[in-house]
Design a protein around this motif. Structure first.
Motif, PDB file in Angstrom:
ATOM      1  N   LEU A 267     -18.122  50.486  60.629  1.00 18.97           N
ATOM      2  CA  LEU A 267     -18.455  49.738  61.452  1.00 18.97           C
ATOM      3  C   LEU A 267     -17.690  49.241  62.571  1.00 18.97           C
ATOM      4  CD1 LEU A 267     -20.796  47.502  59.456  1.00 18.97           C
ATOM      5  CD2 LEU A 267     -21.603  49.671  60.866  1.00 18.97           C
ATOM      6  N   TRP A 268     -17.674  48.713  63.588  1.00 16.94           N
ATOM      7  CA  TRP A 268     -16.885  48.542  64.586  1.00 16.94           C
ATOM      8  C   TRP A 268     -17.242  46.863  64.879  1.00 16.94           C
ATOM      9  CZ3 TRP A 268     -13.169  50.988  68.447  1.00 16.94           C
ATOM     10  CH2 TRP A 268     -13.009  52.258  68.015  1.00 16.94           C
ATOM     11  N   ALA A 269     -16.243  46.117  64.933  1.00 16.82           N
ATOM     12  CA  ALA A 269     -16.469  44.803  65.206  1.00 16.82           C
ATOM     13  C   ALA A 269     -15.743  44.304  66.469  1.00 16.82           C
ATOM     14  CB  ALA A 269     -15.740  43.845  64.115  1.00 16.82           C
TER      15      ALA A 269
ATOM     16  N   THR B  50      -6.777  39.496  66.201  1.00 17.48           N
ATOM     17  CA  THR B  50      -7.024  39.235  64.915  1.00 17.48           C
ATOM     18  C   THR B  50      -8.221  39.890  64.230  1.00 17.48           C
ATOM     19  OG1 THR B  50      -5.814  36.918  65.395  1.00 17.48           O
ATOM     20  CG2 THR B  50      -6.696  37.439  63.317  1.00 17.48           C
ATOM     21  N   ASP B  51      -8.157  40.430  63.202  1.00 17.32           N
ATOM     22  CA  ASP B  51      -9.250  41.214  62.650  1.00 17.32           C
ATOM     23  C   ASP B  51     -10.105  40.258  61.879  1.00 17.32           C
ATOM     24  OD1 ASP B  51      -7.742  41.098  60.448  1.00 17.32           O
ATOM     25  OD2 ASP B  51      -7.514  43.371  60.276  1.00 17.32           O
ATOM     26  N   HIS B  52     -11.024  40.869  61.322  1.00 19.25           N
ATOM     27  CA  HIS B  52     -11.804  40.233  60.102  1.00 19.25           C
ATOM     28  C   HIS B  52     -11.091  39.557  58.986  1.00 19.25           C
ATOM     29  CE1 HIS B  52     -12.315  44.199  58.579  1.00 19.25           C
ATOM     30  NE2 HIS B  52     -12.815  43.659  57.544  1.00 19.25           N
TER      31      HIS B  52
ATOM     32  N   VAL C 229     -13.555  48.508  61.608  1.00 16.96           N
ATOM     33  CA  VAL C 229     -13.167  47.971  60.452  1.00 16.96           C
ATOM     34  C   VAL C 229     -12.493  48.281  59.361  1.00 16.96           C
ATOM     35  CG1 VAL C 229     -14.509  46.492  58.874  1.00 16.96           C
ATOM     36  CG2 VAL C 229     -15.335  46.507  61.026  1.00 16.96           C
ATOM     37  N   CYS C 230     -12.498  49.766  59.110  1.00 17.92           N
ATOM     38  CA  CYS C 230     -11.743  50.587  58.328  1.00 17.92           C
ATOM     39  C   CYS C 230     -10.396  51.012  58.768  1.00 17.92           C
ATOM     40  CB  CYS C 230     -12.770  51.867  58.007  1.00 17.92           C
ATOM     41  SG  CYS C 230     -14.048  51.410  57.397  1.00 17.92           S
TER      42      CYS C 230
END
Length: 131
Positions: A39-41, A59-61, A90-91
């Motif tokens: 998935l893309w966030a 900043t990522d999740h 996300v990965c």
């Protein structure tokens, strides 16, 4: 003299086999590849300056900081400190973009079309038997 049913029977039979034999494996391959996709966030990042280069910081999740420098041609017109909307994988957070990616899957689409042709040809063949 041959009737329309005699002509349509073999055509519908061939289209049934072509639709199912080619469509179902493509449908399975498309389903597997859709499941393996990450998935893309979306997030908000900032334009940064680092050693004469311009780039993005976000900043990522997982609250991990990421930075990416841009080529000189892409960084023209950017104001350091400005907010930008970024989308990242996300990965693999190093894969990012300014627009959300399109998740088009040609195998999935073609599999649905060919399987639909196979189903319609099968139904048409059964209707042809009634007349």
């Amino acid at each position: 003299m041959t009737s329309i049913g005699d002509l349509l029977g073999p055509i519908l039979e061939v289209m049934t086999w072509v639709g199912f034999v080619l469509g179902l494996p493509l449908l399975g391959w498309g389903w597997i590849s859709r499941r393996r996709q990450c998935l893309w966030a979306g997030t908000t990042g900032k334009v940064i300056s680092a050693g004469g280069f311009t780039g993005y910081s976000w900043t990522d999740h997982h609250d991990a900081d990421h930075r990416s420098l841009l080529p000189a041609a892409d960084s023209q017109g950017l104001v350091v400190g400005a907010d930008v909307d970024l989308f990242y994988d996300v990965c693999h957070p190093s894969r990012w973009g300014l627009t959300p990616p399109k998740h088009e899957n040609a195998a999935w689409i073609l599999g649905w079309i060919l399987t639909g042709v196979g189903i319609l040809s099968t139904v048409g063949g059964f209707v042809l038997l009634l007349f």
